[in-house]
Scaffold this active site. Structure first.
Site, PDB file in Angstrom:
ATOM      1  N   CYS A  52       5.890  -7.326   6.521  1.00 26.74           N
ATOM      2  CA  CYS A  52       6.992  -6.939   7.407  1.00 26.74           C
ATOM      3  C   CYS A  52       7.234  -8.049   8.413  1.00 26.74           C
ATOM      4  CB  CYS A  52       6.661  -5.644   8.141  1.00 26.74           C
ATOM      5  SG  CYS A  52       8.015  -5.066   9.185  1.00 26.74           S
ATOM      6  N   CYS A  74      -1.435   5.890  10.174  1.00 26.06           N
ATOM      7  CA  CYS A  74      -0.326   5.160  10.760  1.00 26.06           C
ATOM      8  C   CYS A  74      -0.746   3.821  11.363  1.00 26.06           C
ATOM      9  CB  CYS A  74       0.285   6.025  11.848  1.00 26.06           C
ATOM     10  SG  CYS A  74       2.019   6.125  11.644  1.00 26.06           S
ATOM     11  N   GLU A  76       0.838  -1.190   0.000  1.00 22.54           N
ATOM     12  CA  GLU A  76       0.000   0.000   0.000  1.00 22.54           C
ATOM     13  C   GLU A  76       0.878   1.247   0.000  1.00 22.54           C
ATOM     14  OE1 GLU A  76      -4.243  -1.255   1.838  1.00 22.54           O
ATOM     15  OE2 GLU A  76      -2.718  -0.775   3.305  1.00 22.54           O
ATOM     16  N   CYS A  82       0.558  -2.986  14.868  1.00 24.59           N
ATOM     17  CA  CYS A  82       0.618  -2.622  13.452  1.00 24.59           C
ATOM     18  C   CYS A  82      -0.073  -3.659  12.576  1.00 24.59           C
ATOM     19  CB  CYS A  82       2.088  -2.485  13.050  1.00 24.59           C
ATOM     20  SG  CYS A  82       2.324  -2.251  11.294  1.00 24.59           S
ATOM     21  N   CYS A 116       5.406  -5.872  14.982  1.00 19.24           N
ATOM     22  CA  CYS A 116       4.985  -4.944  16.037  1.00 19.24           C
ATOM     23  C   CYS A 116       3.500  -5.203  16.333  1.00 19.24           C
ATOM     24  CB  CYS A 116       5.214  -3.498  15.609  1.00 19.24           C
ATOM     25  SG  CYS A 116       6.945  -3.162  15.261  1.00 19.24           S
ATOM     26  N   CYS A 128       3.872   8.376   1.361  1.00 19.34           N
ATOM     27  CA  CYS A 128       4.366   7.407   2.343  1.00 19.34           C
ATOM     28  C   CYS A 128       4.530   6.099   1.588  1.00 19.34           C
ATOM     29  CB  CYS A 128       3.323   7.296   3.464  1.00 19.34           C
ATOM     30  SG  CYS A 128       3.729   6.073   4.703  1.00 19.34           S
TER      31      CYS A 128
HETATM   32  S1  SF4 Z   1       5.419  -0.790  12.666  1.00 16.84           S
HETATM   33 FE1  SF4 Z   1       4.640  -2.373  11.266  1.00 16.84          FE
HETATM   34  S2  SF4 Z   1       5.688  -1.988   9.313  1.00 16.84           S
HETATM   35 FE2  SF4 Z   1       6.803  -0.848  10.916  1.00 16.84          FE
HETATM   36  S3  SF4 Z   1       8.426  -2.263  11.591  1.00 16.84           S
HETATM   37 FE3  SF4 Z   1       6.676  -2.610  12.960  1.00 16.84          FE
HETATM   38  S4  SF4 Z   1       5.533  -4.313  11.983  1.00 16.84           S
HETATM   39 FE4  SF4 Z   1       6.916  -3.465  10.445  1.00 16.84          FE
END
Ligand code: SF4
Length: 353
Positions: free
Chosen positions: A122, A347, A97, A129, A126, A115
């Site tokens: 990923c 975000c 995206e 996220c 996290c 962005c």
């Molecule tokens: S915030 Fe999301 S995209 Fe960024 S490093 Fe952590 S898991 Fe990956």
């Protein structure tokens, strides 16, 4: 499905590499410049569009090389018209995206910021996220990142902006786990014959891969750095960012200090406020204590709700209180305007739907 490799993906090639390619093929040197402009400035999505390149040359290129040319699976605009989000798919099926944010259209301070994603998915996991909820991921080539900028640049121009002005590497993925492509992409975007966007208009955001922050500083570029801090408490940070917390807060701050000293660029710490987790009075004092005496700018992000997440956005009152406490430590902070929440473009909301 076609596997994309950096070695054959032509939008990742520098002008010098295109010149070498032309020489190797026996093509005149000026063709390299024409190719470069098609790839980096005009945003050609196929070799057939390159009208000033001879057909025989286009045939050879199409046979041996690929072009990072994502297909737009979905395009959404926020109700207020200031945010556009694309769901893109590359030839191998990798989805990403990209979000464009448009600011102050009527003034001289027009800003069109994209962005971009640096990985499809990923691996950092996290907890807050949406992207981190997916296990599969791959690095994007420089050309695949540039393709996102070209799409955003075209959109910005169509909406009356002079051009795309800023790039933040804050979309899907951890850019510092894709260093070679990141550097190549920054230099190509910065090229006068490409998008010609200044290094100071680019910001790389990391969850805090400490050794890579030193490496980034040693590139001696003028890019900005943002670190995802999200807590000044080691245990809370570990809960929010289990893999990034492999490095201690002290190690992270030392690396940030090195970057600051080396580049002269002020560093931003991203801090998304989650109710009862890192938005408490105690958390504000911990952050104040950690950052007092530094010139790190705290970017407070009103957290956005992510489906299925245990973390909830804090209230406006909690945010106000948090900022008030922080100011008693002389720590600079600003609240980042949250854009595109109605299209899940804000975000932490990016995911491969
Ligand atoms: S915030 Fe999301 S995209 Fe960024 S490093 Fe952590 S898991 Fe990956």
């Amino acid at each position: 499905m076609t596997a994309i490799t950096a070695a054959t993906e032509l939008r990742s090639f520098t002008l010098a590499e295109l010149q070498a390619l032309c020489q190797e093929q026996g093509w005149p040197a000026f063709r390299a410049k024409q190719l470069f402009q098609w790839l980096q400035q005009k945003g050609a999505w196929s070799f057939s569009e390159m009208s000033n390149i001879p057909q025989s040359m286009r045939d050879v290129l199409a046979e041996k090389y690929q072009l990072a040319a994502p297909q737009v699976l979905k395009k959404q605009c926020s109700k207020d018209g200031t945010t556009v989000k694309w769901l893109l798919e590359f030839a191998d099926g990798a989805k990403i995206e990209t979000v464009l944010m448009l600011y102050e259209r009527e003034t001289a301070r027009d800003r069109a910021t994209v962005c971009v994603s640096s990985q499809s998915g990923c691996g950092m996991g996290c907890a807050f996220c949406a992207t981190g909820q997916y296990k599969e991921y791959r690095n994007l080539t420089a050309g695949e990142i540039i393709a996102q900028c070209l799409i955003a640049d075209k959109e910005a121009r169509e909406r009356g902006f002079n051009q795309l002005t800023n790039i933040v590497f804050m979309g899907m993925g951890e850019p510092l786990l894709n260093m070679d492509n990141l550097k190549r992409c920054i230099l190509l975007i910065n090229d006068e014959q490409g998008l010609n966007i200044g290094q100071r208009k680019m910001t790389v955001s990391t969850c805090g891969i400490v050794p890579r922050i030193y490496e980034l500083a040693d590139w001696n570029l003028q890019i900005g750095l943002a670190i995802s801090l999200h807590s000044a408490d080691a245990e809370v940070r570990k809960r929010l960012m289990p893999k990034a917390s492999h490095y201690s807060l002290n190690e992270l701050l030392e690396a940030v200090h090195y970057f600051r000293e080396h580049t002269g660029r002020r560093v931003t710490a991203e801090y998304a406020l989650f109710q009862g987790v890192n938005a408490t009075v105690e958390a504000a004092h911990q952050l104040g204590n950690l950052l007092t005496g530094t010139d790190i700018l705290v970017n407070i992000i009103p957290a956005n709700y992510v489906e299925g997440s245990e973390f909830l956005p804090c209230t406006a009152e909690e945010q106000r209180q948090f900022l008030a406490i922080l100011s008693t430590y002389n720590v600079s902070a600003q609240v980042r305007e949250s854009r595109g929440t109605d299209i899940d473009a804000a975000c932490g909301q990016l995911r491969r739907r």
